[in-house]
Motif scaffolding. Structure first.
Motif, PDB file in Angstrom:
ATOM      1  N   MET A  35       1.004  -1.155  -0.008  1.00 41.34           N
ATOM      2  CA  MET A  35       0.078   0.275   0.082  1.00 41.34           C
ATOM      3  C   MET A  35       0.801   1.151  -0.056  1.00 41.34           C
ATOM      4  O   MET A  35       0.544   2.137  -0.863  1.00 41.34           O
ATOM      5  N   PHE A  36       1.845   1.365   0.852  1.00 43.50           N
ATOM      6  CA  PHE A  36       2.735   2.381   1.106  1.00 43.50           C
ATOM      7  C   PHE A  36       3.567   2.812  -0.216  1.00 43.50           C
ATOM      8  O   PHE A  36       3.515   3.787  -0.925  1.00 43.50           O
ATOM      9  N   GLY A  37       3.834   1.422  -1.167  1.00 45.32           N
ATOM     10  CA  GLY A  37       4.493   1.755  -2.382  1.00 45.32           C
ATOM     11  C   GLY A  37       3.810   2.063  -3.521  1.00 45.32           C
ATOM     12  O   GLY A  37       3.852   3.161  -4.330  1.00 45.32           O
ATOM     13  N   ALA A  38       2.403   1.697  -3.650  1.00 48.94           N
ATOM     14  CA  ALA A  38       1.363   2.462  -4.369  1.00 48.94           C
ATOM     15  C   ALA A  38       1.178   3.752  -4.329  1.00 48.94           C
ATOM     16  O   ALA A  38       0.972   4.365  -5.126  1.00 48.94           O
ATOM     17  N   LEU A  39       0.708   3.981  -3.057  1.00 50.60           N
ATOM     18  CA  LEU A  39       0.606   5.507  -2.633  1.00 50.60           C
ATOM     19  C   LEU A  39       1.884   6.231  -2.984  1.00 50.60           C
ATOM     20  O   LEU A  39       1.664   7.552  -3.438  1.00 50.60           O
ATOM     21  N   SER A  40       3.018   5.928  -2.858  1.00 48.47           N
ATOM     22  CA  SER A  40       4.105   6.782  -3.110  1.00 48.47           C
ATOM     23  C   SER A  40       4.319   6.898  -4.695  1.00 48.47           C
ATOM     24  O   SER A  40       4.787   7.871  -5.178  1.00 48.47           O
ATOM     25  N   LYS A  41       3.924   5.895  -5.335  1.00 49.23           N
ATOM     26  CA  LYS A  41       4.032   6.098  -6.964  1.00 49.23           C
ATOM     27  C   LYS A  41       3.118   7.031  -7.291  1.00 49.23           C
ATOM     28  O   LYS A  41       3.087   7.456  -8.312  1.00 49.23           O
ATOM     29  N   MET A  42       1.997   7.065  -6.666  1.00 40.77           N
ATOM     30  CA  MET A  42       0.719   7.964  -6.791  1.00 40.77           C
ATOM     31  C   MET A  42       1.056   9.498  -6.355  1.00 40.77           C
ATOM     32  O   MET A  42       0.546  10.504  -6.270  1.00 40.77           O
ATOM     33  N   ASN A  43       2.460   9.798  -5.766  1.00 41.42           N
ATOM     34  CA  ASN A  43       2.850  10.930  -5.310  1.00 41.42           C
ATOM     35  C   ASN A  43       1.922  11.295  -3.963  1.00 41.42           C
ATOM     36  O   ASN A  43       1.847  12.421  -3.757  1.00 41.42           O
ATOM     37  N   GLN A  44       1.647  10.493  -3.353  1.00 41.80           N
ATOM     38  CA  GLN A  44       0.791  10.714  -1.978  1.00 41.80           C
ATOM     39  C   GLN A  44       1.685  10.649  -0.911  1.00 41.80           C
ATOM     40  O   GLN A  44       1.256   9.744   0.089  1.00 41.80           O
TER      41      GLN A  44
END
Length: 93
Positions: A35-44
């Motif tokens: 989840m953290f990885g996905a959010l970081s890729k979305m610039n969140q």
């Protein structure tokens, strides 16, 4: 998993995270890392940092090197460079 596909919205991720940290027994850190990885890729990045802080208050849920790496990568673009050094110390210990 929706995290891998990049179709995870911020509100959905926050809700999912809150449900994960309330589960008994607490699931592995693997789900949170995704989840953290996905959010970081979305610039969140600010969401990742906020969730990480919440995670630290959970009994039985411990960050691993992958978790700390994602958080450090989120903190750097936020110009919060003093905090990654502290997290790096945690990695080394």
């Amino acid at each position: 998993m929706r995290c891998k596909s990049g179709n995870l919205g911020l509100d959905e991720a926050l809700g999912h995270f809150k449900s994960i940290i309330q589960m008994k027994p607490i699931p592995s850190i693997w789900a949170i890392n995704h989840m953290f990885g996905a959010l970081s890729k979305m610039n969140q990045c600010s969401a990742v940092v906020s969730m990480y802080k919440l995670m630290l208050g959970c009994i039985g849920l411990h960050p691993e090197v992958s978790t700390l790496s994602i958080v450090i990568n989120c903190l750097c673009p936020m110009n919060r460079v003093n905090i990654p050094y502290r997290l790096l110390t945690v990695c080394i210990k």
